[in-house]
Write a protein that holds these residues in place. Structure first.
Motif, PDB file in Angstrom:
ATOM      1  N   ASN A 126       0.833  -1.209   0.000  1.00 60.78           N
ATOM      2  CA  ASN A 126       0.000   0.000   0.000  1.00 60.78           C
ATOM      3  C   ASN A 126       0.871   1.264   0.000  1.00 60.78           C
ATOM      4  O   ASN A 126       1.011   1.961   0.988  1.00 60.78           O
ATOM      5  CB  ASN A 126      -0.900  -0.061   1.259  1.00 60.78           C
ATOM      6  N   LYS A 127       1.464   1.555  -1.187  1.00 61.34           N
ATOM      7  CA  LYS A 127       2.430   2.664  -1.273  1.00 61.34           C
ATOM      8  C   LYS A 127       1.796   3.996  -0.941  1.00 61.34           C
ATOM      9  O   LYS A 127       2.445   4.902  -0.429  1.00 61.34           O
ATOM     10  CB  LYS A 127       3.068   2.693  -2.660  1.00 61.34           C
ATOM     11  N   GLU A 128       0.467   4.145  -1.227  1.00 61.08           N
ATOM     12  CA  GLU A 128      -0.190   5.427  -0.974  1.00 61.08           C
ATOM     13  C   GLU A 128      -0.098   5.816   0.504  1.00 61.08           C
ATOM     14  O   GLU A 128       0.020   7.000   0.829  1.00 61.08           O
ATOM     15  CB  GLU A 128      -1.666   5.382  -1.403  1.00 61.08           C
ATOM     16  N   LEU A 151       6.981  -4.713  -0.568  1.00 61.90           N
ATOM     17  CA  LEU A 151       6.456  -5.704  -1.511  1.00 61.90           C
ATOM     18  C   LEU A 151       6.462  -5.172  -2.930  1.00 61.90           C
ATOM     19  O   LEU A 151       6.442  -5.949  -3.881  1.00 61.90           O
ATOM     20  CB  LEU A 151       5.011  -6.073  -1.151  1.00 61.90           C
ATOM     21  N   ASP A 152       6.424  -3.854  -3.065  1.00 60.75           N
ATOM     22  CA  ASP A 152       6.464  -3.272  -4.403  1.00 60.75           C
ATOM     23  C   ASP A 152       7.694  -3.870  -5.083  1.00 60.75           C
ATOM     24  O   ASP A 152       8.787  -3.878  -4.498  1.00 60.75           O
ATOM     25  CB  ASP A 152       6.587  -1.742  -4.276  1.00 60.75           C
ATOM     26  N   SER A 153       7.532  -4.399  -6.302  1.00 62.29           N
ATOM     27  CA  SER A 153       8.618  -5.195  -6.899  1.00 62.29           C
ATOM     28  C   SER A 153       9.915  -4.400  -7.015  1.00 62.29           C
ATOM     29  O   SER A 153      11.000  -4.938  -6.780  1.00 62.29           O
ATOM     30  CB  SER A 153       8.190  -5.735  -8.260  1.00 62.29           C
ATOM     31  N   GLU A 154       9.794  -3.100  -7.361  1.00 66.33           N
ATOM     32  CA  GLU A 154      10.999  -2.281  -7.537  1.00 66.33           C
ATOM     33  C   GLU A 154      11.717  -2.088  -6.209  1.00 66.33           C
ATOM     34  O   GLU A 154      12.939  -2.201  -6.124  1.00 66.33           O
ATOM     35  CB  GLU A 154      10.628  -0.896  -8.099  1.00 66.33           C
ATOM     36  N   HIS A 155      10.947  -1.786  -5.175  1.00 66.87           N
ATOM     37  CA  HIS A 155      11.546  -1.499  -3.868  1.00 66.87           C
ATOM     38  C   HIS A 155      12.080  -2.769  -3.233  1.00 66.87           C
ATOM     39  O   HIS A 155      13.097  -2.762  -2.554  1.00 66.87           O
ATOM     40  CB  HIS A 155      10.518  -0.791  -2.981  1.00 66.87           C
ATOM     41  N   MET A 223       2.062   7.793 -12.976  1.00 66.63           N
ATOM     42  CA  MET A 223       1.979   8.256 -11.597  1.00 66.63           C
ATOM     43  C   MET A 223       2.464   7.159 -10.664  1.00 66.63           C
ATOM     44  O   MET A 223       3.036   7.428  -9.602  1.00 66.63           O
ATOM     45  CB  MET A 223       0.542   8.671 -11.235  1.00 66.63           C
ATOM     46  N   ASN A 224       2.268   5.901 -11.080  1.00 64.04           N
ATOM     47  CA  ASN A 224       2.759   4.818 -10.235  1.00 64.04           C
ATOM     48  C   ASN A 224       4.263   4.977  -9.990  1.00 64.04           C
ATOM     49  O   ASN A 224       4.739   4.825  -8.873  1.00 64.04           O
ATOM     50  CB  ASN A 224       2.456   3.458 -10.884  1.00 64.04           C
ATOM     51  N   LYS A 225       5.007   5.328 -11.060  1.00 66.24           N
ATOM     52  CA  LYS A 225       6.457   5.490 -10.873  1.00 66.24           C
ATOM     53  C   LYS A 225       6.734   6.713 -10.016  1.00 66.24           C
ATOM     54  O   LYS A 225       7.683   6.730  -9.223  1.00 66.24           O
ATOM     55  CB  LYS A 225       7.146   5.593 -12.234  1.00 66.24           C
ATOM     56  N   GLY A 226       5.902   7.758 -10.173  1.00 65.30           N
ATOM     57  CA  GLY A 226       6.070   8.946  -9.342  1.00 65.30           C
ATOM     58  C   GLY A 226       5.852   8.613  -7.868  1.00 65.30           C
ATOM     59  O   GLY A 226       6.633   9.006  -6.995  1.00 65.30           O
ATOM     60  N   LEU A 227       4.777   7.862  -7.580  1.00 72.91           N
ATOM     61  CA  LEU A 227       4.517   7.444  -6.193  1.00 72.91           C
ATOM     62  C   LEU A 227       5.674   6.561  -5.704  1.00 72.91           C
ATOM     63  O   LEU A 227       6.098   6.660  -4.545  1.00 72.91           O
ATOM     64  CB  LEU A 227       3.194   6.678  -6.091  1.00 72.91           C
ATOM     65  N   GLU A 228       6.189   5.721  -6.600  1.00 72.93           N
ATOM     66  CA  GLU A 228       7.289   4.830  -6.208  1.00 72.93           C
ATOM     67  C   GLU A 228       8.571   5.608  -5.935  1.00 72.93           C
ATOM     68  O   GLU A 228       9.381   5.198  -5.091  1.00 72.93           O
ATOM     69  CB  GLU A 228       7.521   3.778  -7.294  1.00 72.93           C
ATOM     70  N   LEU A 229       8.759   6.701  -6.654  1.00 71.40           N
ATOM     71  CA  LEU A 229       9.937   7.535  -6.390  1.00 71.40           C
ATOM     72  C   LEU A 229       9.842   8.088  -4.959  1.00 71.40           C
ATOM     73  O   LEU A 229      10.808   8.027  -4.187  1.00 71.40           O
ATOM     74  CB  LEU A 229       9.980   8.671  -7.419  1.00 71.40           C
TER      75      LEU A 229
HETATM   76 MG    MG Z   1       5.935  -1.319  -8.490  1.00 72.99          MG
END
Ligand code: MG
Ligand code: NAD
Length: 396
Positions: A126-128, A151-155, A223-229
Protein backbone atom coordinates in the motif's frame (compact mmCIF):
# COMPACT_ATOMS: atom_id res chain seq x y z
CA UNK A 1 9.47 -23.81 13.86
CA UNK A 2 6.42 -22.00 15.25
CA UNK A 3 3.78 -20.91 12.76
CA UNK A 4 3.83 -17.24 11.77
CA UNK A 5 0.42 -15.66 12.23
CA UNK A 6 -0.50 -13.43 9.29
CA UNK A 7 -3.07 -10.71 8.75
CA UNK A 8 -3.75 -9.84 5.11
CA UNK A 9 -5.28 -6.38 4.75
CA UNK A 10 -6.92 -6.29 1.30
CA UNK A 11 -7.03 -10.08 0.94
CA UNK A 12 -9.47 -10.03 -2.00
CA UNK A 13 -7.24 -7.85 -4.19
CA UNK A 14 -4.48 -8.76 -6.59
CA UNK A 15 -1.68 -8.59 -3.97
CA UNK A 16 -3.86 -10.24 -1.33
CA UNK A 17 -4.61 -13.22 -3.58
CA UNK A 18 -0.94 -13.60 -4.61
CA UNK A 19 0.02 -13.53 -0.92
CA UNK A 20 -2.50 -16.26 -0.09
CA UNK A 21 -1.21 -18.34 -3.00
CA UNK A 22 2.28 -18.26 -1.46
CA UNK A 23 0.98 -18.81 2.08
CA UNK A 24 -0.97 -21.90 0.95
CA UNK A 25 2.28 -23.41 -0.39
CA UNK A 26 3.83 -23.30 3.10
CA UNK A 27 1.35 -24.54 5.71
CA UNK A 28 4.36 -25.51 7.85
CA UNK A 29 5.36 -21.84 8.16
CA UNK A 30 2.28 -19.63 7.95
CA UNK A 31 -1.18 -19.52 9.43
CA UNK A 32 -3.76 -16.92 8.44
CA UNK A 33 -5.00 -14.95 11.45
CA UNK A 34 -7.23 -12.39 9.70
CA UNK A 35 -8.41 -11.55 6.19
CA UNK A 36 -10.02 -8.26 5.18
CA UNK A 37 -12.05 -7.31 2.14
CA UNK A 38 -14.23 -4.45 1.06
CA UNK A 39 -16.68 -5.22 -1.72
CA UNK A 40 -16.09 -8.78 -2.98
CA UNK A 41 -17.91 -10.64 -0.21
CA UNK A 42 -18.29 -13.91 -2.08
CA UNK A 43 -14.56 -14.05 -2.75
CA UNK A 44 -13.84 -13.24 0.89
CA UNK A 45 -16.19 -16.01 1.98
CA UNK A 46 -14.35 -18.54 -0.21
CA UNK A 47 -10.99 -17.34 1.16
CA UNK A 48 -12.24 -17.71 4.73
CA UNK A 49 -13.37 -21.27 4.08
CA UNK A 50 -10.01 -22.13 2.52
CA UNK A 51 -7.69 -20.38 5.01
CA UNK A 52 -9.80 -20.55 8.21
CA UNK A 53 -8.77 -17.23 9.77
CA UNK A 54 -9.82 -16.35 13.31
CA UNK A 55 -11.20 -13.04 11.99
CA UNK A 56 -12.54 -11.53 8.78
CA UNK A 57 -13.16 -7.80 8.43
CA UNK A 58 -15.57 -6.15 5.98
CA UNK A 59 -16.74 -2.58 5.32
CA UNK A 60 -20.04 -2.31 7.21
CA UNK A 61 -22.47 -4.03 9.55
CA UNK A 62 -24.81 -5.31 6.84
CA UNK A 63 -21.93 -6.98 4.97
CA UNK A 64 -20.63 -8.41 8.26
CA UNK A 65 -24.03 -9.98 9.03
CA UNK A 66 -24.29 -11.42 5.55
CA UNK A 67 -20.81 -12.93 5.59
CA UNK A 68 -21.14 -14.19 9.17
CA UNK A 69 -24.42 -15.93 8.29
CA UNK A 70 -22.90 -17.60 5.23
CA UNK A 71 -19.81 -18.70 7.17
CA UNK A 72 -21.78 -20.16 10.08
CA UNK A 73 -23.98 -22.05 7.61
CA UNK A 74 -20.81 -23.53 6.09
CA UNK A 75 -19.52 -24.62 9.52
CA UNK A 76 -16.80 -21.96 9.73
CA UNK A 77 -15.64 -20.56 13.08
CA UNK A 78 -14.32 -17.29 11.61
CA UNK A 79 -15.63 -14.23 13.45
CA UNK A 80 -16.65 -11.36 11.16
CA UNK A 81 -15.98 -7.74 12.22
CA UNK A 82 -16.50 -4.50 10.32
CA UNK A 83 -15.17 -0.97 9.92
CA UNK A 84 -11.87 0.84 10.18
CA UNK A 85 -11.44 0.22 13.92
CA UNK A 86 -11.69 -3.52 13.27
CA UNK A 87 -9.09 -3.26 10.48
CA UNK A 88 -6.74 -1.58 12.97
CA UNK A 89 -7.54 -4.23 15.57
CA UNK A 90 -6.62 -7.21 13.38
CA UNK A 91 -3.50 -5.35 12.15
CA UNK A 92 -2.18 -4.64 15.64
CA UNK A 93 -3.52 -7.76 17.42
CA UNK A 94 -1.18 -9.36 19.98
CA UNK A 95 -1.30 -12.75 18.26
CA UNK A 96 -0.19 -11.43 14.87
CA UNK A 97 3.42 -11.60 13.68
CA UNK A 98 3.18 -10.35 10.11
CA UNK A 99 0.81 -7.91 8.42
CA UNK A 100 0.52 -7.68 4.65
CA UNK A 101 -0.63 -4.12 3.88
CA UNK A 102 -2.43 -4.55 0.55
CA UNK A 103 -5.42 -2.21 0.78
CA UNK A 104 -5.39 0.23 -2.13
CA UNK A 105 -5.13 3.98 -1.51
CA UNK A 106 -5.46 6.25 1.51
CA UNK A 107 -7.98 3.85 3.10
CA UNK A 108 -5.02 1.68 4.06
CA UNK A 109 -3.18 4.29 6.09
CA UNK A 110 -4.71 3.84 9.56
CA UNK A 111 -4.68 0.02 9.54
CA UNK A 112 -1.11 -0.06 8.18
CA UNK A 113 -0.01 2.41 10.84
CA UNK A 114 -1.74 0.29 13.48
CA UNK A 115 0.46 -2.64 12.41
CA UNK A 116 3.56 -0.42 12.45
CA UNK A 117 2.76 1.03 15.88
CA UNK A 118 2.27 -2.48 17.26
CA UNK A 119 5.82 -3.32 16.08
CA UNK A 120 4.78 -5.98 13.57
CA UNK A 121 6.67 -7.26 10.59
CA UNK A 122 4.89 -5.15 7.96
CA UNK A 123 4.99 -6.12 4.29
CA UNK A 124 4.09 -2.94 2.46
CA UNK A 125 2.24 -2.96 -0.87
CA UNK A 126 0.00 0.00 0.00
CA UNK A 127 2.43 2.66 -1.27
CA UNK A 128 -0.19 5.43 -0.97
CA UNK A 129 -0.08 5.09 2.84
CA UNK A 130 3.66 5.80 2.90
CA UNK A 131 3.47 8.51 0.23
CA UNK A 132 0.79 10.49 2.06
CA UNK A 133 2.37 10.38 5.50
CA UNK A 134 6.07 9.60 4.84
CA UNK A 135 7.82 11.34 7.75
CA UNK A 136 5.26 10.30 10.36
CA UNK A 137 5.09 6.76 8.99
CA UNK A 138 8.88 6.28 9.12
CA UNK A 139 9.05 7.86 12.57
CA UNK A 140 6.45 5.33 13.75
CA UNK A 141 8.55 2.48 12.28
CA UNK A 142 11.59 3.82 14.11
CA UNK A 143 9.76 4.29 17.42
CA UNK A 144 8.08 0.88 17.50
CA UNK A 145 10.92 -1.20 16.04
CA UNK A 146 8.56 -2.59 13.38
CA UNK A 147 10.29 -4.41 10.52
CA UNK A 148 9.14 -2.74 7.30
CA UNK A 149 9.75 -4.75 4.13
CA UNK A 150 8.72 -3.55 0.66
CA UNK A 151 6.46 -5.70 -1.51
CA UNK A 152 6.46 -3.27 -4.40
CA UNK A 153 8.62 -5.20 -6.90
CA UNK A 154 11.00 -2.28 -7.54
CA UNK A 155 11.55 -1.50 -3.87
CA UNK A 156 11.88 -5.15 -3.03
CA UNK A 157 14.53 -5.38 -5.77
CA UNK A 158 16.37 -2.31 -4.42
CA UNK A 159 16.22 -3.76 -0.91
CA UNK A 160 17.78 -6.98 -2.25
CA UNK A 161 20.55 -5.02 -4.05
CA UNK A 162 21.47 -2.87 -1.02
CA UNK A 163 23.84 -4.04 1.72
CA UNK A 164 22.25 -5.06 5.04
CA UNK A 165 23.49 -1.90 6.77
CA UNK A 166 22.12 0.60 4.21
CA UNK A 167 20.32 2.47 6.99
CA UNK A 168 23.74 4.00 7.84
CA UNK A 169 23.10 6.20 4.79
CA UNK A 170 23.28 5.52 1.05
CA UNK A 171 26.51 7.47 0.54
CA UNK A 172 28.07 5.73 3.59
CA UNK A 173 27.55 2.36 1.91
CA UNK A 174 28.87 3.56 -1.47
CA UNK A 175 25.60 4.00 -3.35
CA UNK A 176 25.73 6.52 -6.19
CA UNK A 177 22.19 6.18 -7.52
CA UNK A 178 19.11 4.06 -7.32
CA UNK A 179 17.86 3.06 -10.77
CA UNK A 180 14.09 2.67 -10.52
CA UNK A 181 12.84 0.71 -13.52
CA UNK A 182 9.45 1.29 -15.15
CA UNK A 183 7.72 -0.66 -17.89
CA UNK A 184 6.27 2.55 -19.37
CA UNK A 185 2.81 0.94 -19.29
CA UNK A 186 0.42 0.41 -22.20
CA UNK A 187 0.86 3.92 -23.67
CA UNK A 188 4.63 4.04 -24.05
CA UNK A 189 4.33 4.11 -27.86
CA UNK A 190 0.83 5.62 -28.26
CA UNK A 191 0.90 8.84 -30.35
CA UNK A 192 0.57 11.80 -27.95
CA UNK A 193 -2.58 13.14 -29.62
CA UNK A 194 -4.37 9.81 -29.01
CA UNK A 195 -3.74 9.88 -25.24
CA UNK A 196 -6.74 12.17 -24.70
CA UNK A 197 -9.16 9.54 -25.97
CA UNK A 198 -7.84 6.32 -24.42
CA UNK A 199 -10.41 4.29 -22.46
CA UNK A 200 -10.21 2.79 -18.95
CA UNK A 201 -10.06 -0.67 -20.59
CA UNK A 202 -6.99 0.35 -22.60
CA UNK A 203 -5.39 1.95 -19.55
CA UNK A 204 -5.94 -1.18 -17.45
CA UNK A 205 -4.45 -3.53 -20.06
CA UNK A 206 -0.92 -3.55 -18.66
CA UNK A 207 1.59 -5.29 -20.95
CA UNK A 208 3.43 -7.23 -18.18
CA UNK A 209 1.55 -7.19 -14.87
CA UNK A 210 -1.99 -8.14 -13.85
CA UNK A 211 -3.03 -5.70 -11.08
CA UNK A 212 -5.94 -3.84 -9.49
CA UNK A 213 -7.60 -1.07 -11.52
CA UNK A 214 -6.19 1.93 -9.66
CA UNK A 215 -2.55 0.90 -9.89
CA UNK A 216 -3.10 -0.12 -13.53
CA UNK A 217 -4.25 3.43 -14.40
CA UNK A 218 -1.34 4.81 -12.34
CA UNK A 219 1.03 2.64 -14.37
CA UNK A 220 -0.45 3.94 -17.62
CA UNK A 221 0.00 7.58 -16.51
CA UNK A 222 3.33 6.77 -14.80
CA UNK A 223 1.98 8.26 -11.60
CA UNK A 224 2.76 4.82 -10.24
CA UNK A 225 6.46 5.49 -10.87
CA UNK A 226 6.07 8.95 -9.34
CA UNK A 227 4.52 7.44 -6.19
CA UNK A 228 7.29 4.83 -6.21
CA UNK A 229 9.94 7.53 -6.39
CA UNK A 230 8.48 9.10 -3.24
CA UNK A 231 8.14 5.64 -1.66
CA UNK A 232 11.83 4.93 -2.38
CA UNK A 233 12.91 8.26 -0.84
CA UNK A 234 11.25 7.26 2.45
CA UNK A 235 12.19 3.58 2.47
CA UNK A 236 15.87 4.12 1.67
CA UNK A 237 16.37 7.64 3.05
CA UNK A 238 17.22 8.92 -0.44
CA UNK A 239 16.94 12.36 -2.01
CA UNK A 240 14.78 12.56 -5.17
CA UNK A 241 17.93 13.48 -7.14
CA UNK A 242 19.52 10.16 -6.11
CA UNK A 243 16.80 8.24 -7.95
CA UNK A 244 16.85 7.83 -11.70
CA UNK A 245 13.78 6.41 -13.45
CA UNK A 246 14.73 4.04 -16.27
CA UNK A 247 12.16 2.76 -18.74
CA UNK A 248 12.62 -0.95 -19.26
CA UNK A 249 9.60 -2.28 -21.18
CA UNK A 250 10.17 -6.01 -20.49
CA UNK A 251 9.90 -5.69 -16.65
CA UNK A 252 12.55 -8.36 -16.12
CA UNK A 253 14.96 -6.16 -14.20
CA UNK A 254 12.90 -4.95 -11.25
CA UNK A 255 15.35 -2.16 -10.28
CA UNK A 256 19.06 -1.60 -9.74
CA UNK A 257 21.57 0.02 -7.41
CA UNK A 258 24.56 1.87 -8.90
CA UNK A 259 27.65 1.98 -6.63
CA UNK A 260 30.54 4.47 -6.66
CA UNK A 261 33.00 1.84 -7.88
CA UNK A 262 30.98 1.40 -11.08
CA UNK A 263 29.23 -1.82 -10.02
CA UNK A 264 25.53 -1.98 -10.76
CA UNK A 265 23.52 -4.63 -8.92
CA UNK A 266 20.17 -5.66 -10.36
CA UNK A 267 17.43 -8.04 -9.29
CA UNK A 268 15.82 -9.96 -12.15
CA UNK A 269 12.89 -12.31 -12.40
CA UNK A 270 9.66 -13.04 -14.20
CA UNK A 271 7.09 -10.30 -13.58
CA UNK A 272 5.08 -12.09 -10.89
CA UNK A 273 4.39 -10.46 -7.50
CA UNK A 274 4.73 -13.81 -5.76
CA UNK A 275 8.52 -13.34 -5.96
CA UNK A 276 8.73 -10.14 -3.85
CA UNK A 277 5.93 -11.45 -1.61
CA UNK A 278 7.82 -14.71 -0.94
CA UNK A 279 11.06 -12.81 -0.41
CA UNK A 280 9.53 -10.51 2.18
CA UNK A 281 7.49 -13.24 3.90
CA UNK A 282 10.52 -15.47 4.44
CA UNK A 283 13.25 -12.82 4.76
CA UNK A 284 16.05 -13.38 5.55
CA UNK A 285 15.40 -16.91 4.32
CA UNK A 286 14.21 -17.94 0.83
CA UNK A 287 11.16 -20.04 0.03
CA UNK A 288 9.52 -21.42 -3.10
CA UNK A 289 7.06 -18.91 -4.60
CA UNK A 290 5.58 -20.93 -7.43
CA UNK A 291 7.13 -18.54 -9.95
CA UNK A 292 8.77 -20.24 -12.91
CA UNK A 293 12.52 -19.71 -13.33
CA UNK A 294 13.68 -16.92 -15.62
CA UNK A 295 14.53 -18.38 -19.03
CA UNK A 296 17.44 -16.30 -20.35
CA UNK A 297 17.40 -18.07 -23.71
CA UNK A 298 13.76 -17.13 -24.23
CA UNK A 299 14.45 -13.49 -23.37
CA UNK A 300 15.04 -11.94 -26.73
CA UNK A 301 16.45 -8.67 -25.36
CA UNK A 302 16.37 -6.11 -22.56
CA UNK A 303 15.69 -2.51 -23.64
CA UNK A 304 16.15 0.77 -21.77
CA UNK A 305 15.18 4.37 -22.43
CA UNK A 306 14.83 7.67 -20.57
CA UNK A 307 11.29 8.68 -19.51
CA UNK A 308 9.56 11.44 -21.48
CA UNK A 309 7.96 13.85 -18.99
CA UNK A 310 5.90 15.48 -21.73
CA UNK A 311 4.19 12.17 -22.39
CA UNK A 312 4.04 11.41 -18.65
CA UNK A 313 3.49 14.72 -16.79
CA UNK A 314 2.49 12.77 -13.64
CA UNK A 315 6.11 11.75 -13.22
CA UNK A 316 7.22 15.40 -13.16
CA UNK A 317 4.41 16.35 -10.75
CA UNK A 318 5.43 13.58 -8.36
CA UNK A 319 9.12 14.48 -8.51
CA UNK A 320 8.26 18.12 -7.77
CA UNK A 321 6.07 17.05 -4.83
CA UNK A 322 8.90 14.86 -3.52
CA UNK A 323 11.30 17.80 -3.71
CA UNK A 324 8.82 20.13 -2.05
CA UNK A 325 8.09 17.73 0.82
CA UNK A 326 5.65 18.40 3.68
CA UNK A 327 2.08 17.73 2.60
CA UNK A 328 2.85 18.10 -1.15
CA UNK A 329 2.92 14.27 -1.67
CA UNK A 330 -0.28 13.99 0.41
CA UNK A 331 -2.03 16.48 -1.90
CA UNK A 332 -0.62 14.76 -4.99
CA UNK A 333 -1.82 11.35 -3.83
CA UNK A 334 -5.31 12.50 -2.88
CA UNK A 335 -5.84 14.47 -6.11
CA UNK A 336 -4.62 11.46 -8.08
CA UNK A 337 -7.01 9.07 -6.30
CA UNK A 338 -9.97 11.35 -7.11
CA UNK A 339 -8.87 11.88 -10.73
CA UNK A 340 -8.22 8.17 -11.36
CA UNK A 341 -11.59 7.22 -9.93
CA UNK A 342 -13.29 9.86 -12.16
CA UNK A 343 -11.40 8.51 -15.19
CA UNK A 344 -12.51 4.94 -14.36
CA UNK A 345 -16.10 6.25 -14.17
CA UNK A 346 -15.59 7.91 -17.59
CA UNK A 347 -16.22 11.37 -16.13
CA UNK A 348 -12.88 12.81 -17.29
CA UNK A 349 -10.37 11.93 -19.99
CA UNK A 350 -7.02 10.28 -19.35
CA UNK A 351 -5.22 13.54 -20.18
CA UNK A 352 -7.24 15.39 -17.53
CA UNK A 353 -5.70 13.29 -14.73
CA UNK A 354 -2.41 15.26 -14.63
CA UNK A 355 -4.09 18.60 -15.25
CA UNK A 356 -6.41 18.11 -12.25
CA UNK A 357 -3.48 17.11 -10.02
CA UNK A 358 -1.50 20.11 -11.27
CA UNK A 359 -4.40 22.43 -10.46
CA UNK A 360 -4.78 21.06 -6.94
CA UNK A 361 -1.05 21.33 -6.27
CA UNK A 362 -0.85 24.89 -7.53
CA UNK A 363 -3.89 26.11 -5.61
CA UNK A 364 -3.36 24.32 -2.28
CA UNK A 365 -0.19 25.27 -0.41
CA UNK A 366 1.86 22.41 1.03
CA UNK A 367 2.60 22.69 4.75
CA UNK A 368 4.57 20.70 7.30
CA UNK A 369 2.72 17.63 8.63
CA UNK A 370 3.42 17.28 12.33
CA UNK A 371 0.60 14.87 13.15
CA UNK A 372 -1.78 12.50 11.40
CA UNK A 373 -4.57 15.08 11.61
CA UNK A 374 -2.47 17.41 9.41
CA UNK A 375 -2.14 14.61 6.86
CA UNK A 376 -5.86 13.83 6.79
CA UNK A 377 -6.74 17.55 6.63
CA UNK A 378 -4.49 18.01 3.56
CA UNK A 379 -5.87 14.80 2.04
CA UNK A 380 -9.43 16.00 2.48
CA UNK A 381 -8.75 19.53 1.11
CA UNK A 382 -7.12 18.03 -1.98
CA UNK A 383 -10.05 15.65 -2.49
CA UNK A 384 -12.57 18.50 -2.31
CA UNK A 385 -10.58 20.61 -4.79
CA UNK A 386 -10.02 17.70 -7.15
CA UNK A 387 -13.73 16.81 -7.04
CA UNK A 388 -14.56 20.42 -7.99
CA UNK A 389 -12.15 20.17 -10.93
CA UNK A 390 -13.77 16.88 -11.99
CA UNK A 391 -17.23 18.46 -11.89
CA UNK A 392 -16.13 21.49 -13.93
CA UNK A 393 -14.15 19.47 -16.47
CA UNK A 394 -16.61 16.60 -16.64
CA UNK A 395 -19.28 19.06 -17.76
CA UNK A 396 -16.98 20.94 -20.16
MG1 MG B 1 5.93 -1.32 -8.49
P1 NAD C 1 -6.90 -4.32 -5.75
O1 NAD C 1 -7.83 -3.27 -6.19
O2 NAD C 1 -6.79 -5.58 -6.54
O3 NAD C 1 -7.21 -4.72 -4.23
C1 NAD C 1 -7.41 -3.75 -3.25
C2 NAD C 1 -7.83 -4.38 -1.93
O4 NAD C 1 -8.15 -3.31 -1.02
C3 NAD C 1 -9.07 -5.26 -2.02
O5 NAD C 1 -8.95 -6.35 -1.13
C4 NAD C 1 -10.19 -4.33 -1.54
O6 NAD C 1 -11.26 -5.05 -0.96
C5 NAD C 1 -9.48 -3.48 -0.51
N1 NAD C 1 -10.08 -2.15 -0.37
C6 NAD C 1 -10.38 -1.28 -1.37
N2 NAD C 1 -10.92 -0.15 -0.85
C7 NAD C 1 -10.96 -0.31 0.50
C8 NAD C 1 -11.41 0.49 1.58
N3 NAD C 1 -11.93 1.71 1.38
N4 NAD C 1 -11.29 0.00 2.83
C9 NAD C 1 -10.77 -1.22 3.06
N5 NAD C 1 -10.33 -2.03 2.06
C10 NAD C 1 -10.42 -1.59 0.81
O7 NAD C 1 -5.44 -3.62 -5.64
P2 NAD C 1 -3.99 -4.28 -5.75
O8 NAD C 1 -3.55 -4.27 -7.17
O9 NAD C 1 -3.95 -5.56 -5.00
O10 NAD C 1 -3.12 -3.18 -5.00
C11 NAD C 1 -3.13 -3.07 -3.58
C12 NAD C 1 -2.00 -2.14 -3.17
O11 NAD C 1 -0.76 -2.74 -3.55
C13 NAD C 1 -2.03 -0.77 -3.87
O12 NAD C 1 -1.60 0.21 -2.98
C14 NAD C 1 -1.04 -0.93 -5.00
O13 NAD C 1 -0.43 0.28 -5.38
C15 NAD C 1 -0.02 -1.87 -4.39
N6 NAD C 1 0.73 -2.66 -5.36
C16 NAD C 1 0.09 -3.54 -6.16
C17 NAD C 1 0.81 -4.30 -7.10
C18 NAD C 1 0.13 -5.32 -7.96
O14 NAD C 1 0.82 -6.02 -8.70
N7 NAD C 1 -1.18 -5.46 -7.93
C19 NAD C 1 2.19 -4.12 -7.21
C20 NAD C 1 2.82 -3.20 -6.36
C21 NAD C 1 2.08 -2.49 -5.44
Amino acid sequence: MSLQQITVLGATGSIGLSTLDVVARHPDRYQVFALTGYSRLDELQALCLQHRPAFAVVADEASAKRLQGALVAAGSKTEVLFGEAALCEVAGHGEVDTVVAAIVGAAGLRPTLAAVEAGKKVLLANKEALVMSGALFMQAVHDSGAVLLPLDSEHNAIFQCLPGDYSRGLSQVGVRRILLTASGGPFLQTPLEQLATVTPEQACAHPNWSMGQKISVDSASMMNKGLELIEACWLFDAQPAQIQVVIHPQSVIHSMVDYVDGSVLAQLGNPDMRTPISHALAWPERIDSGVSPLDFFALARLDFEAPDEQRFPCLRLAREAAEQGGTAPTLLNAANEVAVSAFLQRRISFAQIPSIIDRVLSSEPATAATCLEDVFAADSRARTLAAQCVNQRGEA
